[in-house]
Design a protein around this motif. Structure first.
Motif, PDB file in Angstrom:
ATOM      1  N   VAL A   1     -24.590   8.666  33.223  1.00  0.00           N
ATOM      2  CA  VAL A   1     -25.727   7.951  32.502  1.00  0.00           C
ATOM      3  C   VAL A   1     -25.678   6.369  33.255  1.00  0.00           C
ATOM      4  CG1 VAL A   1     -26.108   6.388  31.187  1.00  0.00           C
ATOM      5  CG2 VAL A   1     -26.279   8.916  31.434  1.00  0.00           C
ATOM      6  N   ARG A   2     -26.130   5.663  33.587  1.00  0.00           N
ATOM      7  CA  ARG A   2     -25.700   4.714  34.263  1.00  0.00           C
ATOM      8  C   ARG A   2     -26.408   3.596  33.700  1.00  0.00           C
ATOM      9  NH1 ARG A   2     -29.954   4.080  39.585  1.00  0.00           N
ATOM     10  NH2 ARG A   2     -28.998   1.917  39.533  1.00  0.00           N
ATOM     11  N   CYS A   3     -25.202   2.376  32.996  1.00  0.00           N
ATOM     12  CA  CYS A   3     -25.610   1.263  31.475  1.00  0.00           C
ATOM     13  C   CYS A   3     -25.478   0.115  32.434  1.00  0.00           C
ATOM     14  CB  CYS A   3     -24.369   1.998  30.800  1.00  0.00           C
ATOM     15  SG  CYS A   3     -24.342   0.947  29.756  1.00  0.00           S
ATOM     16  N   ASP A   4     -26.899  -0.461  32.186  1.00  0.00           N
ATOM     17  CA  ASP A   4     -27.466  -1.881  32.308  1.00  0.00           C
ATOM     18  C   ASP A   4     -26.956  -2.868  31.764  1.00  0.00           C
ATOM     19  OD1 ASP A   4     -28.283  -4.336  32.831  1.00  0.00           O
ATOM     20  OD2 ASP A   4     -30.110  -3.484  32.293  1.00  0.00           O
ATOM     21  N   THR A   5     -25.539  -2.896  31.595  1.00  0.00           N
ATOM     22  CA  THR A   5     -24.793  -3.943  30.564  1.00  0.00           C
ATOM     23  C   THR A   5     -25.391  -4.905  31.444  1.00  0.00           C
ATOM     24  OG1 THR A   5     -23.292  -5.028  33.155  1.00  0.00           O
ATOM     25  CG2 THR A   5     -22.408  -3.076  32.120  1.00  0.00           C
ATOM     26  N   LYS A   6     -26.031  -5.909  32.054  1.00  0.00           N
ATOM     27  CA  LYS A   6     -26.603  -7.137  31.164  1.00  0.00           C
ATOM     28  C   LYS A   6     -27.291  -6.756  30.797  1.00  0.00           C
ATOM     29  CE  LYS A   6     -29.184 -10.558  34.578  1.00  0.00           C
ATOM     30  NZ  LYS A   6     -29.523 -11.230  33.030  1.00  0.00           N
ATOM     31  N   GLY A   7     -28.438  -6.102  30.230  1.00  0.00           N
ATOM     32  CA  GLY A   7     -29.128  -5.867  29.556  1.00  0.00           C
ATOM     33  C   GLY A   7     -28.651  -6.023  27.937  1.00  0.00           C
ATOM     34  N   MET A   8     -27.427  -5.053  28.250  1.00  0.00           N
ATOM     35  CA  MET A   8     -27.201  -4.984  27.013  1.00  0.00           C
ATOM     36  C   MET A   8     -26.018  -6.545  26.504  1.00  0.00           C
ATOM     37  SD  MET A   8     -25.086  -1.464  27.120  1.00  0.00           S
ATOM     38  CE  MET A   8     -24.741  -1.347  25.567  1.00  0.00           C
ATOM     39  N   GLU A   9     -26.048  -7.381  27.265  1.00  0.00           N
ATOM     40  CA  GLU A   9     -24.908  -8.503  27.362  1.00  0.00           C
ATOM     41  C   GLU A   9     -26.204  -9.064  27.524  1.00  0.00           C
ATOM     42  OE1 GLU A   9     -21.608  -7.061  30.228  1.00  0.00           O
ATOM     43  OE2 GLU A   9     -22.962  -8.901  30.848  1.00  0.00           O
ATOM     44  N   ASP A  10     -26.721  -9.852  27.577  1.00  0.00           N
ATOM     45  CA  ASP A  10     -28.211 -10.868  27.025  1.00  0.00           C
ATOM     46  C   ASP A  10     -28.462 -10.447  25.829  1.00  0.00           C
ATOM     47  OD1 ASP A  10     -28.244 -11.204  29.620  1.00  0.00           O
ATOM     48  OD2 ASP A  10     -29.586  -9.834  30.621  1.00  0.00           O
ATOM     49  N   GLU A  11     -28.768  -9.165  25.529  1.00  0.00           N
ATOM     50  CA  GLU A  11     -29.329  -9.062  24.224  1.00  0.00           C
ATOM     51  C   GLU A  11     -28.404  -9.724  22.967  1.00  0.00           C
ATOM     52  OE1 GLU A  11     -31.925  -7.601  21.180  1.00  0.00           O
ATOM     53  OE2 GLU A  11     -32.344  -8.108  22.380  1.00  0.00           O
ATOM     54  N   VAL A  12     -27.126  -8.732  23.360  1.00  0.00           N
ATOM     55  CA  VAL A  12     -26.024  -9.568  22.591  1.00  0.00           C
ATOM     56  C   VAL A  12     -25.625 -10.814  22.356  1.00  0.00           C
ATOM     57  CG1 VAL A  12     -22.837 -10.068  22.407  1.00  0.00           C
ATOM     58  CG2 VAL A  12     -24.175  -7.478  23.014  1.00  0.00           C
ATOM     59  N   ARG A  13     -25.761 -12.081  23.776  1.00  0.00           N
ATOM     60  CA  ARG A  13     -26.479 -13.078  23.258  1.00  0.00           C
ATOM     61  C   ARG A  13     -27.330 -13.991  22.695  1.00  0.00           C
ATOM     62  NH1 ARG A  13     -25.200 -12.466  29.215  1.00  0.00           N
ATOM     63  NH2 ARG A  13     -23.170 -12.405  29.468  1.00  0.00           N
ATOM     64  N   ALA A  14     -28.876 -13.191  23.068  1.00  0.00           N
ATOM     65  CA  ALA A  14     -29.640 -12.945  22.120  1.00  0.00           C
ATOM     66  C   ALA A  14     -29.503 -13.164  20.555  1.00  0.00           C
ATOM     67  CB  ALA A  14     -31.047 -12.885  22.840  1.00  0.00           C
ATOM     68  N   VAL A  15     -29.180 -12.473  20.182  1.00  0.00           N
ATOM     69  CA  VAL A  15     -29.103 -11.519  18.500  1.00  0.00           C
ATOM     70  C   VAL A  15     -27.717 -12.364  17.923  1.00  0.00           C
ATOM     71  CG1 VAL A  15     -30.402  -9.821  18.827  1.00  0.00           C
ATOM     72  CG2 VAL A  15     -28.258  -9.713  18.942  1.00  0.00           C
ATOM     73  N   CYS A  16     -26.620 -12.673  18.812  1.00  0.00           N
ATOM     74  CA  CYS A  16     -26.023 -13.127  18.266  1.00  0.00           C
ATOM     75  C   CYS A  16     -24.889 -14.535  18.432  1.00  0.00           C
ATOM     76  CB  CYS A  16     -24.632 -11.956  18.085  1.00  0.00           C
ATOM     77  SG  CYS A  16     -24.826 -10.492  17.757  1.00  0.00           S
ATOM     78  N   GLY A  17     -25.988 -15.327  19.232  1.00  0.00           N
ATOM     79  CA  GLY A  17     -25.139 -16.474  19.124  1.00  0.00           C
ATOM     80  C   GLY A  17     -25.145 -17.503  18.859  1.00  0.00           C
ATOM     81  N   ASP A  18     -24.610 -17.429  17.756  1.00  0.00           N
ATOM     82  CA  ASP A  18     -24.374 -18.146  16.405  1.00  0.00           C
ATOM     83  C   ASP A  18     -22.847 -17.620  16.303  1.00  0.00           C
ATOM     84  OD1 ASP A  18     -25.647 -16.450  15.843  1.00  0.00           O
ATOM     85  OD2 ASP A  18     -25.512 -16.836  13.403  1.00  0.00           O
ATOM     86  N   LEU A  19     -22.425 -16.349  16.865  1.00  0.00           N
ATOM     87  CA  LEU A  19     -21.276 -16.148  16.358  1.00  0.00           C
ATOM     88  C   LEU A  19     -20.713 -16.078  17.974  1.00  0.00           C
ATOM     89  CD1 LEU A  19     -22.776 -12.447  14.668  1.00  0.00           C
ATOM     90  CD2 LEU A  19     -21.535 -14.722  13.566  1.00  0.00           C
ATOM     91  N   VAL A  20     -20.729 -15.909  19.088  1.00  0.00           N
ATOM     92  CA  VAL A  20     -20.124 -15.242  19.873  1.00  0.00           C
ATOM     93  C   VAL A  20     -20.197 -16.984  21.309  1.00  0.00           C
ATOM     94  CG1 VAL A  20     -20.058 -12.639  19.459  1.00  0.00           C
ATOM     95  CG2 VAL A  20     -21.623 -13.982  21.443  1.00  0.00           C
ATOM     96  N   SER A  21     -19.199 -16.981  22.056  1.00  0.00           N
ATOM     97  CA  SER A  21     -19.909 -17.600  22.866  1.00  0.00           C
ATOM     98  C   SER A  21     -19.583 -16.685  24.494  1.00  0.00           C
ATOM     99  CB  SER A  21     -18.148 -18.461  23.323  1.00  0.00           C
ATOM    100  OG  SER A  21     -17.119 -17.913  23.617  1.00  0.00           O
ATOM    101  N   GLU A  22     -19.236 -15.756  24.711  1.00  0.00           N
ATOM    102  CA  GLU A  22     -19.478 -14.838  25.029  1.00  0.00           C
ATOM    103  C   GLU A  22     -19.489 -13.615  25.360  1.00  0.00           C
ATOM    104  OE1 GLU A  22     -20.914 -14.027  28.346  1.00  0.00           O
ATOM    105  OE2 GLU A  22     -20.585 -16.095  29.495  1.00  0.00           O
ATOM    106  N   CYS A  23     -19.819 -12.463  26.029  1.00  0.00           N
ATOM    107  CA  CYS A  23     -19.650 -11.387  26.065  1.00  0.00           C
ATOM    108  C   CYS A  23     -18.907 -10.452  27.111  1.00  0.00           C
ATOM    109  CB  CYS A  23     -20.888 -10.313  24.919  1.00  0.00           C
ATOM    110  SG  CYS A  23     -22.209 -10.947  25.787  1.00  0.00           S
ATOM    111  N   ILE A  24     -19.494  -9.167  27.426  1.00  0.00           N
ATOM    112  CA  ILE A  24     -18.993  -8.572  28.289  1.00  0.00           C
ATOM    113  C   ILE A  24     -19.028  -6.753  27.943  1.00  0.00           C
ATOM    114  CG2 ILE A  24     -16.950  -8.342  29.345  1.00  0.00           C
ATOM    115  CD1 ILE A  24     -17.621  -7.570  31.754  1.00  0.00           C
ATOM    116  N   ILE A  25     -19.536  -6.079  28.557  1.00  0.00           N
ATOM    117  CA  ILE A  25     -19.871  -5.151  28.476  1.00  0.00           C
ATOM    118  C   ILE A  25     -18.671  -3.618  29.282  1.00  0.00           C
ATOM    119  CG2 ILE A  25     -21.466  -2.378  28.868  1.00  0.00           C
ATOM    120  CD1 ILE A  25     -21.917  -4.087  25.850  1.00  0.00           C
ATOM    121  N   VAL A  26     -18.483  -2.944  28.601  1.00  0.00           N
ATOM    122  CA  VAL A  26     -17.127  -2.411  30.082  1.00  0.00           C
ATOM    123  C   VAL A  26     -17.549  -0.571  28.967  1.00  0.00           C
ATOM    124  CG1 VAL A  26     -15.357  -4.202  29.714  1.00  0.00           C
ATOM    125  CG2 VAL A  26     -15.342  -2.142  28.259  1.00  0.00           C
ATOM    126  N   GLY A  27     -16.823  -0.007  29.756  1.00  0.00           N
ATOM    127  CA  GLY A  27     -16.531   1.188  29.365  1.00  0.00           C
ATOM    128  C   GLY A  27     -16.835   2.648  30.648  1.00  0.00           C
TER     129      GLY A  27
END
Length: 537
Positions: free
Chosen positions: A420-446
């Motif tokens: 399965v090809r996983c769109d990490t950017k889409g997931m990271e954008d969602e984390v920033r959008a809904v958790c912007g008050d919790l995190v400064s930066e993020c990255i998906i791995v795996g």
């Protein structure tokens, strides 16, 4: 010249090999180890069964008022003979199947994808039901009996002359882009190219007897469709295993009972089989005797690849995509270029240099694989770039003239264990959008894992309890986003959320971007422990 389809090559095979087995399907009554046993289905029966299923769907959908060329969603597991009959039967009845895999469990997402395609009906495996609130007519895609088509008139011949750009079948990308998988609309022109390419890929290595291979994945995705079209052209037999992934013991049963001589497999399952062969000499000998072990998806771990080559296992590696089918095939043999790729015959590809300061600094000339517009497997125009070609985003290095080594892909994507090809950017954008008050930066791995993991840098210093609260909040806030994605693409457990200090993740020296591969390497032990914990959960 009329364009070929999976229906036309099936009719040819039924005429040439009527009594040869097209499939071996599980049949516990036939014996074998435990409950494993198989019974054959001949090419003649296969073609007849497709005709019966086509009559059923033609009658049912006509009574719904759906004209031919209407798009019909088909939501099935894709691992059974009857799933093939539903796909081929819908096409023979004059409809366009839009295929949904069983691991896309959210019916609301399916309805949205159907709306995007303009689908007018949905047929679904009864184990996925009951389906409610569907905006179009629904039917159960079940195994038929003779009474289901009793008295139904024969269908008219399949039209020979078709528009090359008309759509014949619709797949979806194996991973979501943003919110949803992308539609992959496949034309008759594209299908003709697939049939040509797969004839090369699946050509028997030994013409003394019938080739017998094994189901590799869901018919709801293109790879298994691709391999089946090759098997049909050569009059080969495809075994339906009792389950996927199958065991080393079942491989031995398939060799003994069904004369299996080739394996088509995704690399994670092959890795498991190779590691079993290190402990079981009988199994190693059996693998080495096969005419070919063809794999795709991810690269094999080097130690497993070395083991296979050093022990006489005849590996073939296929590089491909949902949009284009198989693109490149490994050269094979025992020379220095054996593991490298070259394009499959009857294609038109380019390897375009990548303008990148990072690659220039490393003195590695990276090339992007590009499917040229004149190649029959080039996807529909809406999927192409401004230059008219399809840019795969997959990078290679030319080590010998015309021989290429894979060097990964655009860093916005990773491939999981089941390809399965996983769109990490889409997931990271969602984390920033809904958790912007919790995190400064993020990255998906795996990469190569069963599902993705998330690393987040916090906005401020924190204690152990703070980190746990952040993990819980992130998973909770991702619930809606997760519900619209493939099961494997979700961040749905705190075990796979890693909270670290701000600025602590490895970054590039020039742009300061977090380096995905470096994160995976730096935290390899922590990731191994977390994924191992998932097995025990």
């Amino acid at each position: 010249m009329a364009l070929r389809t999976y229906l036309s090559i099936l009719n040819d095979a039924a005429a040439l090999f009527p009594q040869s087995a097209a499939f071996q399907v599980p049949d516990p009554a036939s014996g074998g180890t435990g409950s494993r046993g198989w019974r054959p289905i001949t090419y003649s029966q296969f073609a007849n069964d497709v005709e019966e299923y086509a009559k059923y769907w033609a009658r049912l959908l006509t009574s719904d008022g759906l004209p031919q060329k209407s798009i019909v969603g088909l939501w099935v597991g894709g691992f059974e003979y009857t799933d093939v009959l539903h796909i081929y039967g819908l096409t023979r009845a004059g409809y366009i199947p839009q295929l949904f895999p069983g691991r896309l469990p959210n019916s609301a997402v399916i309805y949205e994808l159907m709306e995007m395609a303009g689908a007018k009906a949905l047929a679904y495996d009864p184990t996925f039901g009951p389906v409610t609130d569907c905006p179009v007519v629904t039917h159960i895609a079940r195994a038929l009996c003779s009474d289901d088509v009793k008295g139904t008139p024969a269908l008219p011949p399949t039209p020979v002359d078709v528009n090359a750009e008309d759509i014949v079948i619709i797949y979806h990308t194996s991973g979501s882009t943003g919110r949803l998988p992308k539609l992959v609309r496949c034309s008759y022109r594209w299908l003709e190219s697939m049939i040509t390419k797969t004839a090369h890929v699946t050509k028997p290595k030994n013409t003394a007897g019938q080739d017998v291979t094994v189901w590799m994945g869901s018919m709801a995705h293109s790879p298994q469709n691709f391999m089946l079209m090759g098997a049909i052209q050569h009059g080969s037999c495809t075994i339906q295993p009792t389950k996927v992934p199958y065991s080393a013991e079942e491989v031995l049963d398939m060799i003994q009972m069904c004369r299996l001589n080739r394996i088509n497999v995704y690399s994670p399952l092959l890795t498991s089989l190779l590691r079993q062969s290190k402990k079981d000499k009988e199994f190693l000998t059996a693998l080495a005797r096969l005419d070919e072990v063809l794999y795709t998806g991810l690269a094999l771990p080097k130690e497993d690849e070395d083991w296979a080559y050093n022990n006489g296992i005849k590996l073939t590696n296929i590089f491909g995509s949902t949009e284009c089918g198989a693109l490149l095939i490994s050269i094979g043999g025992t020379g220095p270029e054996a593991r490298l790729f070259h394009p499959i015959e009857d294609t038109a590809y380019g390897f375009f240099p990548i303008d990148s300061s990072d690659t220039a600094a490393s003195h590695t000339k990276l090339l992007e694989l590009v499917v040229l517009s004149q190649s029959g497997d080039c996807p529909e125009p809406s999927r192409r770039s401004e230059d008219g070609h399809f840019h795969t985003g997959d990078f290679f290095e030319e080590l010998f003239p015309g021989c290429y080594a894979s060097r990964g892909r655009d860093d916005d994507w990773i491939k999981l264990a089941n390809a399965v090809r996983c769109d990490t950017k889409g997931m990271e954008d969602e984390v920033r959008a809904v958790c912007g008050d919790l995190v400064s930066e993020c990255i998906i791995v795996g990469t190569g894992r069963r599902c993705p993991a998330l690393f987040v840098e916090t906005l401020s210093e924190m204690g152990k309890e703070d980190a746990e609260k952040i993990r819980l909040d992130i998973v909770r806030r991702m619930t809606l986003f997760n519900s619209r994605r493939y099961i494997e693409e979700r961040i749905a457990t705190t075990q796979l959320v890693f909270v670290v200090a701000s600025g602590s993740l490895p970054r590039t020296t020039t742009k300061g971007n977090i380096r995905r591969k470096a994160v995976e390497e730096t935290y390899r032990e922590e990731l191994d422990e977390a994924y191992e914990g998932l097995k025990e959960a």
